[in-house]
Write a protein that holds these residues in place. Structure first.
Motif, mmCIF file in Angstrom:
data_model
loop_
_atom_site.group_PDB
_atom_site.id
_atom_site.type_symbol
_atom_site.label_atom_id
_atom_site.label_comp_id
_atom_site.label_asym_id
_atom_site.label_seq_id
_atom_site.Cartn_x
_atom_site.Cartn_y
_atom_site.Cartn_z
ATOM 1 N N GLY A 326 0.283 -0.977 -0.013
ATOM 2 C CA GLY A 326 -0.107 0.160 0.334
ATOM 3 C C GLY A 326 0.633 0.670 0.122
ATOM 4 N N ASP A 327 2.275 1.231 0.305
ATOM 5 C CA ASP A 327 3.599 2.419 0.035
ATOM 6 C C ASP A 327 3.388 2.784 -1.066
ATOM 7 N N GLU A 328 3.726 3.184 -1.114
ATOM 8 C CA GLU A 328 4.523 4.687 -2.529
ATOM 9 C C GLU A 328 4.091 4.005 -4.032
ATOM 10 N N CYS A 329 3.213 4.424 -3.877
ATOM 11 C CA CYS A 329 2.029 4.294 -5.238
ATOM 12 C C CYS A 329 1.545 5.784 -5.667
ATOM 13 N N SER A 393 3.186 2.169 10.647
ATOM 14 C CA SER A 393 4.011 3.522 10.419
ATOM 15 C C SER A 393 5.056 2.904 10.214
ATOM 16 N N TRP A 394 5.738 3.853 8.868
ATOM 17 C CA TRP A 394 6.845 3.956 8.452
ATOM 18 C C TRP A 394 8.040 5.364 8.333
ATOM 19 N N ARG A 395 6.429 6.044 8.017
ATOM 20 C CA ARG A 395 7.066 7.402 8.274
ATOM 21 C C ARG A 395 6.852 7.999 9.197
ATOM 22 N N PHE A 418 13.971 2.925 13.276
ATOM 23 C CA PHE A 418 13.990 1.217 12.865
ATOM 24 C C PHE A 418 14.243 0.430 11.642
ATOM 25 N N TYR A 419 14.698 1.662 11.276
ATOM 26 C CA TYR A 419 15.349 0.722 9.473
ATOM 27 C C TYR A 419 16.980 0.902 9.572
ATOM 28 N N LEU A 420 16.857 -0.311 9.486
ATOM 29 C CA LEU A 420 18.437 -1.189 10.149
ATOM 30 C C LEU A 420 19.534 -0.970 8.223
HETATM 31 C C1 ACM Z 1 8.342 1.510 3.087
HETATM 32 O O1 ACM Z 1 9.886 2.463 3.574
HETATM 33 N N1 ACM Z 1 8.715 2.344 1.665
HETATM 34 C C2 ACM Z 1 7.936 1.298 3.403
#
Ligand code: ACM
Length: 531
Positions: A326-329, A393-395, A418-420
């Motif tokens: 569902g992200d970045e569409c 929730s990533w952004r 948490f973005y490793l």
């Molecule tokens: C993402 O990092 N596009 C979820």
């Protein structure tokens, strides 16, 4: 020679004593009461259990302690066991909780069922010295203590992107093994991307025959725009997927499969262009990193395809959550498509964001009708959140907070913490990464229950997850380098009680724990030691 040997024995004894007296358990248990002395485990001793439901976990410990020398026996719950380690049921414990009492003569493990007993075993294994005792008759020794432990959150996850780069079944199993060691319980398997489709779907064979292979890959920094002119591919057969699902289940890890839609779909369109907005376009599996404009078109045929794929996916993955991305569409193609613009009018929607929301709602309805739950990245909030959706929730945390306020479940996975795949130290001393800057201490500092949330809203935060995206990570040893030790911080944020965090003490435990990671040959990063 004798003197050197004597000094060595003394040193080993000292090292053992030090390691055993410091209880370097990760994640930190809810309660630990230390005691003097050790339990010495010798030949002729055994492991016992009173309830057969615990036998798989008992066998797991048996294989990993004292070189497998301790026999396992059953002792009825009505009898007192004299075994060195005894497992029993405690009906009053929550599902993942356990009690571990290491006394002079016996270690007693009690839990409601498998998961709690399994976590007790993980704690126990971390307490074993990594070097054999100087006394050859000692098979193992444990520091006396009483631990009463339970997780703070029910969802403690790590994600692995196997689409930008592919990792074998054996490598995925190793990833799962390490997660289990630190009491994480959810493996988010990112299986589809613009750059490759990695899961066999029987009804659509071109997904693996065509969409799993790109003609070349980007190499080096994005700004250089260099390519290796070498085809790259890989996928998991359904049998392999089943094997990994069963393997993870034995370690009480649930797998959340991710099938991206409506964006990140360029690879699938290379195989089935009819599901795009421009069926005549010559789609190919994307070779560049970054976001593709090629997205799914919300036609009835596309929904049929999505339902067919998800039906096979749900057959393979028995867990509750099904991740639909569902992200970045990007909405460019929907803006230019007569079909999409007509659909927006016909459905009375405001714009393309509401069209995306319509897409997700339809998929949510389907997943919910099968008794499962849809989870998606926080873009699924845009244009209105679907009724049963859980938000990842990533952004940052904004999407998570918004979803919690709307009384939807949330997994906190902010790129800020948490973005490793982000740099863990100064870029010049690190392998090429996507960017960002995320130290061990920053990762550790995350508090999921944000002060902006009321206690009632905070209840919707079901847990935390760290993500390993692999555009710039092509080998498994590099995966371990990016994941550890930062995943230890994630594990502790997810497990240890609220308000008990202490970074200097955590750092000390991590340092004391390094010999255990060395003994398991984990290629962890040492950058944090210089910070
Ligand atoms: C993402 O990092 N596009 C979820």
């Amino acid at each position: 020679m004798k003197k050197i040997f004597g000094a060595l024995v003394l040193l080993c004894t000292f090292v053992n004593l030090f390691a055993q007296n410091s209880y370097p358990i990760i994640p930190k248990p809810a309660s630990l009461v230390t005691a003097e002395g050790k339990q010495i485990i010798k030949k002729g001793m055994s492991i016992s259990f009173s309830d057969s439901s615990l036998l798989p976990v008992v066998n797991l410990l048996q294989a990993q302690i004292a070189n497998g020398a301790l026999p396992v026996k059953w002792v009825p719950a009505t009898k007192r066991s004299s075994a060195a380690i005894h497992f029993a049921i405690d009906q009053n414990q929550p599902r993942e909780a356990y009690k571990l009492q290491i006394g002079a003569k016996q270690t007693m493990i009690t839990a409601l069922s498998g998961p709690g007993a399994f976590y007790a075993v993980q704690t126990l294994l971390q307490l074993l010295p990594v070097t054999p005792d100087v006394n050859p008759s000692v098979l193992a020794s444990l520091p006396q203590c009483t631990i009463e432990d339970k997780p703070r959150f029910g969802y403690r996850g790590l994600m692995l992107d196997v689409a930008r780069h592919f990792f074998t079944v054996e490598e995925v199993k190793r990833y799962i093994d390490l997660m289990a060691t630190y009491k994480m319980n959810t493996f988010h398997w990112h299986l589809t991307e613009d750059q490759g489709w990695r899961i066999e779907i029987k009804k659509y064979p071109l997904l693996t025959q065509v969409a799993s292979i790109r003609k070349e890959s980007m190499v080096g920094a994005f700004k250089d725009q260099k390519f290796d002119k070498t085809p790259y591919g890989g996928f998991y057969t359904q049998d392999q997927i089943r094997e990994v699902v069963a393997y993870a289940a034995n370690k009480f890890i649930t797998i959340v499969p991710e099938i991206e839609m409506p964006g990140h779909s360029q690879a699938l369109l290379s195989a089935y262009p009819q599901f795009g907005c421009n069926p005549d376009k010559m789609y190919e599996v994307r070779t560049k990193w970054g976001i593709s404009e090629d997205v799914l078109c919300p036609r009835e045929e596309t929904f049929q395809f999505v339902e067919d794929v998800l039906t096979e996916v749900m057959d393979l993955f028995p867990g509750t959550y099904i991740h639909i991305g569902g992200d970045e569409c990007p909405k460019t193609q929907w803006k230019e498509s007569r079909f999409c613009q007509n659909l927006i009018k016909q459905l009375g929607l405001k714009d393309e964001h509401e069209l995306q929301s319509y897409f997700i709602r339809r998929v949510d309805k389907f997943i919910t009708s099968k008794g499962r739950r849809l989870i998606g990245w926080d873009e699924i909030l845009e244009g209105g959140l679907s009724p049963n959706a859980t938000v990842m929730s990533w952004r940052g945390v904004k999407g998570g907070m918004e979803a919690a306020k709307q009384q939807h479940e949330v997994v906190m996975s902010p790129n800020s913490h948490f973005y490793l795949d982000y740099y863990q130290g100064e870029p010049k001393g690190e392998p090429l990464a996507i960017g960002g800057f995320l130290t061990l201490s920053k990762c550790y500092s995350f508090e999921p229950e944000l002060p902006e949330l009321t206690p009632a809203e905070a209840k919707y935060i079901i847990g935390v997850q760290a993500n390993v995206w692999t555009e710039y990570i092509s080998t498994f040893s590099h995966i371990e380098y990016m994941t550890y030790p930062r995943a230890l911080a994630l594990a502790e944020v997810g497990w240890s009680p609220k308000g008990t965090k202490d970074f200097p003490a955590f750092l000390e435990r991590v340092k004391q724990h390094l010999p255990v990671m060395d003994s398991r040959k984990i290629n962890y990063s040492k950058t944090f030691l210089k910070q």
